[in-house]
Write a protein that holds these residues in place. Structure first.
Motif, PDB file in Angstrom:
ATOM      1  N   GLN A  12       0.797  -1.194  -0.058  1.00 16.46           N
ATOM      2  CA  GLN A  12      -0.138   0.114   0.123  1.00 16.46           C
ATOM      3  C   GLN A  12       0.872   1.365   0.003  1.00 16.46           C
ATOM      4  N   GLN A  13       1.935   1.315   0.841  1.00 15.30           N
ATOM      5  CA  GLN A  13       2.866   2.335   0.717  1.00 15.30           C
ATOM      6  C   GLN A  13       3.622   2.476  -0.576  1.00 15.30           C
ATOM      7  N   ARG A  14       4.169   1.576  -1.030  1.00 15.40           N
ATOM      8  CA  ARG A  14       4.685   1.668  -2.260  1.00 15.40           C
ATOM      9  C   ARG A  14       3.679   2.151  -3.463  1.00 15.40           C
ATOM     10  N   PHE A  15       2.575   1.513  -3.380  1.00 15.57           N
ATOM     11  CA  PHE A  15       1.565   1.747  -4.461  1.00 15.57           C
ATOM     12  C   PHE A  15       1.249   3.462  -4.498  1.00 15.57           C
ATOM     13  N   ASN A  16       0.983   3.692  -3.122  1.00 13.55           N
ATOM     14  CA  ASN A  16       0.470   5.130  -3.152  1.00 13.55           C
ATOM     15  C   ASN A  16       1.789   6.236  -3.513  1.00 13.55           C
ATOM     16  N   ILE A  17       2.950   5.620  -3.227  1.00 19.39           N
ATOM     17  CA  ILE A  17       3.992   6.536  -3.767  1.00 19.39           C
ATOM     18  C   ILE A  17       4.305   6.531  -5.199  1.00 19.39           C
ATOM     19  N   ASN A  18       4.516   5.405  -5.740  1.00 24.35           N
ATOM     20  CA  ASN A  18       4.758   5.166  -7.296  1.00 24.35           C
ATOM     21  C   ASN A  18       3.930   4.972  -8.051  1.00 24.35           C
ATOM     22  N   ALA A  65      -5.761  -6.892  -3.950  1.00 29.92           N
ATOM     23  CA  ALA A  65      -6.772  -6.533  -2.918  1.00 29.92           C
ATOM     24  C   ALA A  65      -7.514  -5.405  -3.212  1.00 29.92           C
ATOM     25  N   LEU A  66      -6.843  -4.353  -3.849  1.00 30.37           N
ATOM     26  CA  LEU A  66      -7.570  -3.250  -4.451  1.00 30.37           C
ATOM     27  C   LEU A  66      -8.875  -3.888  -5.406  1.00 30.37           C
ATOM     28  N   GLN A  67      -8.508  -4.482  -6.314  1.00 30.03           N
ATOM     29  CA  GLN A  67      -9.071  -5.083  -7.317  1.00 30.03           C
ATOM     30  C   GLN A  67     -10.475  -5.769  -6.707  1.00 30.03           C
ATOM     31  N   ARG A  68     -10.099  -6.552  -5.805  1.00 27.19           N
ATOM     32  CA  ARG A  68     -11.092  -7.176  -5.123  1.00 27.19           C
ATOM     33  C   ARG A  68     -12.211  -6.599  -4.411  1.00 27.19           C
ATOM     34  N   HIS A 107      -2.414   6.321 -11.493  1.00 33.46           N
ATOM     35  CA  HIS A 107      -3.750   5.255 -11.545  1.00 33.46           C
ATOM     36  C   HIS A 107      -4.635   5.545 -10.334  1.00 33.46           C
ATOM     37  N   GLY A 108      -4.346   6.535  -9.601  1.00 36.97           N
ATOM     38  CA  GLY A 108      -5.436   6.937  -8.388  1.00 36.97           C
ATOM     39  C   GLY A 108      -5.207   5.964  -7.221  1.00 36.97           C
ATOM     40  N   LEU A 109      -5.759   6.468  -6.069  1.00 36.10           N
ATOM     41  CA  LEU A 109      -5.488   5.504  -4.786  1.00 36.10           C
ATOM     42  C   LEU A 109      -6.310   4.275  -4.833  1.00 36.10           C
ATOM     43  N   THR A 110      -7.353   4.142  -5.730  1.00 37.80           N
ATOM     44  CA  THR A 110      -8.091   2.994  -5.938  1.00 37.80           C
ATOM     45  C   THR A 110      -7.948   2.205  -7.189  1.00 37.80           C
ATOM     46  N   ALA A 111      -6.963   2.697  -7.749  1.00 38.16           N
ATOM     47  CA  ALA A 111      -6.366   2.003  -9.016  1.00 38.16           C
ATOM     48  C   ALA A 111      -7.397   2.304 -10.422  1.00 38.16           C
ATOM     49  N   ALA A 112      -8.184   3.291 -10.156  1.00 40.81           N
ATOM     50  CA  ALA A 112      -9.209   3.451 -11.033  1.00 40.81           C
ATOM     51  C   ALA A 112      -8.853   4.284 -12.142  1.00 40.81           C
TER      52      ALA A 112
END
Length: 252
Positions: free
Chosen positions: A134-140, A211-214, A145-150
């Motif tokens: 979650q930390q690396r996704f939010n940073i990179n 997990a986000l996709q789910r 892609h947005g916080l919810t990957a949308a």
């Protein structure tokens, strides 16, 4: 016509006299409109330079810095010869924890199983891994892609309209290894993050992305029965009545 030829010959003589014949050697520096790279100021291997105070050209790495594409190795645990490690003693770390960036040809480092993209997270999926992801996704990743990957990150506000939504059915069905390869090498307008994100963090990001996709495509059947019962009970509970305002407060 004679005048033109005379001027042409004289001009040629002047040009040759000033510039010299091609290939002629001279100890003097030639005239250059733009300085040649051979003579520009730069650090040469094993050569002094007056740019630094100590006059040395080759420099040691700056303390507490990591070059792009590398990760500082973690300290290795040593065991005394002839002394077997006990159950409570710390053990040496596996190679996957010490190597930061792709160096192997296995699934962990490439996302491939043979000639095909593999599926599955090759490390234990723990709470710590998800938090790291979650930390690396939010940073990179979330910038585009947005916080919810949308696909609605802040980069879209500045004209980057080609960002893919990771909630798309095509990407939700994409193999984990192919997503790993996309992070490593980039795709279309997405740059490569292979030199910025270590291998372990790439798998952490993929775990969190799943997990986000789910979470964004979940159904009631995905909720454990005991949790679903709590939700049904909360929805059936009537809202609590709030006390009305006092007459004094209404006058105010």
């Amino acid at each position: 016509m004679r005048g033109f030829l005379l001027i042409f010959v004289l001009a040629s003589i002047v040009i040759v006299a000033i510039c010299g014949f091609r290939g002629e050697h001279s100890p003097r520096t030639p005239w250059e409109i733009f300085p040649d790279m051979v003579r520009q100021q730069k650090v040469r291997a094993q050569s002094p330079i007056d740019f630094f105070g100590d006059g040395r050209g080759p420099r040691l790495p700056i303390a507490n810095t990591i070059p792009i594409g590398y990760e500082m190795p973690k300290p290795q645990l040593k065991t005394l010869p002839g002394v077997p490690p006990t159950a409570n003693a710390p053990r040496p770390e596996p190679a996957s924890n010490r190597i930061g960036f792709s160096v192997g040809t296995d699934y962990y480092n490439t996302g491939k199983m043979g000639n095909n993209w593999g599926t599955g997270i090759p490390v234990p999926v723990t709470e710590q891994l998800m938090q790291r992801g979650q930390q690396r996704f939010n940073i990179n990743c979330s910038v585009c892609h947005g916080l919810t990957a949308a696909g609605n990150g802040v980069a879209k506000l500045y004209g980057l309209n080609t960002v893919a939504t990771l909630q798309d059915e095509r990407i939700r069905k994409m193999a984990d290894g192919e997503i790993f390869n996309t992070i490593t090498n980039g795709k279309n307008t997405m740059m490569s993050y292979g030199g910025n994100v270590p291998v372990a963090d790439r798998w952490a990001i993929i775990s969190y992305l799943r997990a986000l996709q789910r979470s964004q495509n979940a159904a009631a059947a995905d909720v454990p029965p005991e949790e679903l019962a709590k939700l049904d009970k909360a929805e059936a509970k009537p809202p609590e009545a709030k006390p009305g305002a006092s007459p004094e407060a209404q006058k105010k």
